[in-house]
Design an enzyme around this catalytic site. Structure first.
Site, mmCIF file in Angstrom:
data_model
loop_
_atom_site.group_PDB
_atom_site.id
_atom_site.type_symbol
_atom_site.label_atom_id
_atom_site.label_comp_id
_atom_site.label_asym_id
_atom_site.label_seq_id
_atom_site.Cartn_x
_atom_site.Cartn_y
_atom_site.Cartn_z
ATOM 1 N N ASP A 167 53.561 36.336 50.336
ATOM 2 C CA ASP A 167 52.862 35.293 49.485
ATOM 3 C C ASP A 167 52.478 35.880 48.000
ATOM 4 O OD1 ASP A 167 52.674 32.678 48.629
ATOM 5 O OD2 ASP A 167 50.745 32.388 49.796
ATOM 6 N N LYS A 195 67.890 35.193 56.788
ATOM 7 C CA LYS A 195 69.219 35.455 56.422
ATOM 8 C C LYS A 195 70.195 35.855 57.068
ATOM 9 C CE LYS A 195 65.979 37.500 52.740
ATOM 10 N NZ LYS A 195 65.224 38.662 51.776
ATOM 11 N N CYS A 216 22.040 23.397 26.452
ATOM 12 C CA CYS A 216 23.413 22.482 26.961
ATOM 13 C C CYS A 216 23.039 21.676 28.050
ATOM 14 C CB CYS A 216 24.611 23.604 26.982
ATOM 15 S SG CYS A 216 25.980 22.516 27.812
ATOM 16 N N GLU A 220 43.791 67.431 44.773
ATOM 17 C CA GLU A 220 45.100 68.168 44.467
ATOM 18 C C GLU A 220 46.089 67.610 43.469
ATOM 19 O OE1 GLU A 220 45.956 71.413 47.971
ATOM 20 O OE2 GLU A 220 45.650 69.350 48.486
ATOM 21 N N CYS A 258 32.274 22.774 23.634
ATOM 22 C CA CYS A 258 31.698 22.474 24.640
ATOM 23 C C CYS A 258 31.746 20.953 25.176
ATOM 24 C CB CYS A 258 30.178 22.903 24.911
ATOM 25 S SG CYS A 258 29.399 22.317 26.416
ATOM 26 N N GLU A 293 62.413 38.277 57.898
ATOM 27 C CA GLU A 293 61.491 39.227 57.246
ATOM 28 C C GLU A 293 60.297 37.933 57.126
ATOM 29 O OE1 GLU A 293 63.505 39.732 53.652
ATOM 30 O OE2 GLU A 293 64.754 41.038 54.372
ATOM 31 N N CYS A 307 29.945 28.399 27.004
ATOM 32 C CA CYS A 307 29.135 27.701 25.942
ATOM 33 C C CYS A 307 27.846 28.567 25.798
ATOM 34 C CB CYS A 307 29.085 26.388 26.549
ATOM 35 S SG CYS A 307 27.563 25.502 25.701
ATOM 36 N N LYS A 309 58.532 27.593 56.982
ATOM 37 C CA LYS A 309 57.389 27.717 56.562
ATOM 38 C C LYS A 309 56.341 27.376 57.586
ATOM 39 C CE LYS A 309 55.981 27.499 52.475
ATOM 40 N NZ LYS A 309 56.446 27.292 51.216
ATOM 41 N N CYS A 326 27.936 19.491 25.363
ATOM 42 C CA CYS A 326 26.879 19.770 23.882
ATOM 43 C C CYS A 326 27.550 19.858 22.621
ATOM 44 C CB CYS A 326 25.774 20.747 24.208
ATOM 45 S SG CYS A 326 26.486 22.383 24.078
ATOM 46 N N LYS A 380 57.776 36.145 55.050
ATOM 47 C CA LYS A 380 57.758 35.577 53.726
ATOM 48 C C LYS A 380 56.599 35.830 52.898
ATOM 49 C CE LYS A 380 59.278 31.651 51.209
ATOM 50 N NZ LYS A 380 58.376 31.528 49.933
ATOM 51 N N ASP A 422 45.104 64.779 41.715
ATOM 52 C CA ASP A 422 44.707 64.441 40.434
ATOM 53 C C ASP A 422 45.027 65.762 39.420
ATOM 54 O OD1 ASP A 422 44.025 61.980 41.195
ATOM 55 O OD2 ASP A 422 41.642 62.472 41.769
ATOM 56 N N TYR A 456 63.238 43.610 48.722
ATOM 57 C CA TYR A 456 64.074 42.770 49.685
ATOM 58 C C TYR A 456 65.233 42.451 49.343
ATOM 59 C CZ TYR A 456 62.160 38.697 47.107
ATOM 60 O OH TYR A 456 61.947 37.608 46.289
#
Ligand code: IVH
Length: 680
Positions: free
Chosen positions: A127, A304, A445, A39, A422, A123, A440, A328, A425, A125, A41, A237
């Site tokens: 990555d 915080k 090679c 629907e 390369c 909160e 390459c 950490k 070679c 952290k 779409d 955040y």
């Protein structure tokens, strides 16, 4: 808006846009869809149709902008109105208590700070990658990376493709705060990251090192259509505005997050208020425990000061605020210096840059180099020779360069220049369109041959005991073999000429080679090193065809019907076996006496379904794997797509295009009950 668009169309368009936004928000931010995908779409298609007819309608906040736009040349710089800060770090409860003491003293003075408890907001952290989103009159107009904190890069078109980022704010907010900046982290959920790498692998493409690089790399695409295809998510955040009423309306960090949530931004639900050092420490312990079960990677907890006026009183030092800190997780990271970047050529010709650094201990292991994957990755990291870098090793995972410590640059660092030729070679390197890797193309090679020979004898392939990279290198460098197949023709005299090769070792190696002549078909296919053909694809081919000659002569249209063989792998197979040199190598393997036995794994040759090819579609009462197993355990085969060779289509509810195709090709359509009868 142009006058050529009739009023009624304008209204229809505005309604459509509003509905799509609402559904999109329910789906991506609230995780509770209001309508079905199809629907959605349909609505989306009608929006695109309107926009095609009336291009004047298209605005920056149209959901159509989420699909990406053709490539741009480079990113332009944007200045952040307010500096984007980084965070001070602590690693232990003592260090956090130290931070807390500084906060108390900063707010209440040295003498009155004892016994005071600060209200903190904590909160996870995340990555990922920090970004800033600027909303002007409620519309997302500029999105940028953090850059050096003052100046970032304009990645607006890319950020518009991140489905959980609102393209428009509420009318009320737009009027109240005509310019609002929202900051947060773009990340790649772990499951999506894994699926994405699987997809890359099955297409013979290099994997992404980790979810964070996946997110960063995806956001830095010059072609935002690529970004749109990547599974990126967002958590907001913070919010910022120069408007005076902003500071008087939202007075705590928590209120800011509630406001963001109301405006449709995803906000991390694992966040909470807490008072005092002990509570924070116990929350940290809890987060550490729960870390491995989270749907995304985190590297610690951000703490915080909740009160925004207290934040203002505390202010910031250099690049980091005094009111927040990152605690950490125990170090899986270490800092070191990049001494060089070397370029290694793999068996498929892909040139991989590798950072060589001062040896450093990371989670108990000394590491001295790490792959930088490709040129884009070097650019994303902005890594230079001489840079201080953070190396990370997550669990037993291969070490990886996480980031450059820009603060430690002194100007003597040298940019990395990717070779044009390369390193093995000297052939000119080529980069295919849409691919990150340089290759390459010289089949002769030496570096590639070493890689191919090594792969040939490795685990998963012929698994030749006592055969490793060192021997492979010597054999190639001394021109003792031209193809991996020549391994089977080495004489004892030749082997004895290799460095460190005593009589006993040579005998062992020869015996191992002799044994390897009976290696199973699927392992031989894997050992050939056909681009994209890993162990799974090799097993699928062996199971389906059962003999090397049938695989060699298989046609593209049949290959693509096999479960686990995508169009790219199918193409690679056809090309591989059409190549004269490869044909000669296969002949040589036969000449050496290889038998290519197909280990009939679970295949039953005299079962009720022997020789019958099935395709499964639609919703069945049990997972598809169950039916696949059932069919195979009675000697049948399961293919992914319908062709003239298909005998039966097992169709469940909502069977779509496959059912139509089956009817067209006169393939017998059966249901679960019929299948059960067939195997009885
Ligand atoms: S607050 C001054 N909150 O950590 C406030 N940052 O080292 C700075 N990050 O660049 C940002 N999760 O990329 C904040 N919940 C979170 C965060 C977070 C991840 C990242 C962010 C920032 C870096 C600071």
């Amino acid at each position: 808006m142009s006058q050529t668009v009739p009023q009624q169309i304008q209204k229809q368009y505005a309604d459509l846009k509003r509905d799509l936004e609402r559904y999109s928000r329910a789906y991506y931010s609230d995780d509770s869809p209001l309508i079905s995908d199809s629907e959605f779409d349909k609505l989306f298609d009608s929006l695109l149709e309107l926009e095609k007819k009336f291009p004047a309608l298209v605005t920056a906040d149209s959901p159509s902008q989420r699909v990406g736009a053709p490539p741009s040349k480079k990113f332009v710089k944007v200045q952040h109105r307010e500096r984007m800060l980084s965070l001070q770090k602590v690693n232990t409860a003592e260090e956090f208590a130290e931070f807390d003491r500084r906060v108390r003293e900063g707010l209440f003075g040295k003498d009155d700070s004892a016994g005071k408890e600060i209200e903190y907001f904590i909160e996870p952290k995340l990555d990922g990658l920090a970004v800033e989103l600027v909303y002007e009159n409620g519309i997302l107009t500029v999105g940028s990376t953090r850059g050096d904190g003052s100046i970032g890069e304009d990645i607006t078109v890319n950020l518009r493709t991140v489905k959980s980022i609102p393209l428009r704010l509420s009318e009320k907010t737009a009027q109240r705060w005509p310019r609002l900046e929202v900051r947060g982290e773009v990340y790649m959920p772990l499951a999506d990251f894994k699926a994405m790498n699987k997809r890359l692998s099955s297409n013979g493409l290099p994997n992404m090192a980790n979810p964070r690089n996946g997110a960063a790399g995806s956001l830095r695409q010059l072609d935002s259509r690529i970004t749109a295809s990547r599974p990126l998510a967002f958590f907001a955040y913070s919010a910022h505005s120069a408007d005076e009423s902003f500071g008087t309306t939202l007075v705590t960090h928590r209120q800011t997050l509630s406001f963001l949530l109301e405006e449709g931004f995803p906000v991390n639900t694992q966040s909470t208020l807490c008072r005092g050092v002990e509570v924070v420490a116990s929350k940290f312990a809890k987060l550490t425990k729960g870390r491995s079960t989270m749907a995304y990677e985190i590297d610690g907890m951000v703490i915080k000061v909740n009160s925004l006026s207290e934040q203002a009183t505390l202010g910031s030092i250099a690049r980091a605020p005094r009111w927040a800190v990152a605690w950490k997780f125990a170090a899986e990271e270490a800092e070191t210096i990049v001494e060089d970047v070397i370029f290694s050529v793999g068996r498929t010709g892909v040139v991989t840059p590798v950072a060589a650094f001062k040896p450093v201990q990371v989670s108990g292991v000394t590491v001295s180099n790490a792959s930088l994957h490709n040129e884009d990755e070097i650019n994303t990291l902005d890594l230079r020779i001489g840079d201080h870098v953070i190396i990370r090793r997550a669990g037993d995972v291969i070490p990886d360069v996480r980031e450059v410590v820009f603060d430690k640059r002194d100007g003597s660092e040298k940019k990395v220049s990717f070779p044009k030729k390369c390193p093995s070679c000297a052939e000119k390197l080529l980069r295919a369109e849409g691919e990150a890797a340089y290759r390459c193309a010289n089949r002769a090679c030496p570096a590639q041959l070493i890689g191919r020979v090594y792969h040939f004898g490795s685990k998963g392939g012929f698994e030749i005991d006592g055969f490793g990279e060192k021997i492979a290198t010597q054999l190639v460098e001394r021109k003792l073999l031209k193809t991996p197949a020549d391994l089977f023709f080495l004489s004892k005299e030749t082997i004895l000429t290799l460095d460190l090769m005593a009589n006993k070792r040579a005998t062992n190696l020869l015996q191992a080679l002799e044994r390897a002549k009976g290696t199973a078909l699927h392992r031989v296919i894997y050992a050939l090193g056909i681009p994209g053909v890993g162990e799974t694809a090799a097993v699928a081919l062996a199971e389906y065809f059962g003999s090397i000659d049938k695989i060699i002569t298989a046609q593209l249209d049949e290959l693509v019907t096999i479960d686990g063989i995508g169009p790219l792998i199918a193409q690679a197979l056809v090309e591989f076996f059409a190549d004269a040199e490869n044909q000669a190598m296969l002949e040589r393997l036969k000449e050496a006496g290889l038998t290519f036995p197909h280990e009939q794994q679970q295949t039953v040759t005299d079962g009720a379904l022997s020789g019958q090819i099935f395709v499964i579609t639609g919703t069945l009462s049990q997972p598809r794997g169950v039916y696949k197993k059932l069919i195979e355990s009675h000697g049948g085969k399961v293919a992914a797509t319908i062709s003239a060779k298909t005998n039966y289509l097992l169709a469940g509810e909502k069977a779509g295009s496959k059912l139509k195709k089956a009817e067209k090709l006169d393939v017998t359509v059966i249901d679960e009950e019929r299948l059960a009868e067939m195997v009885k």
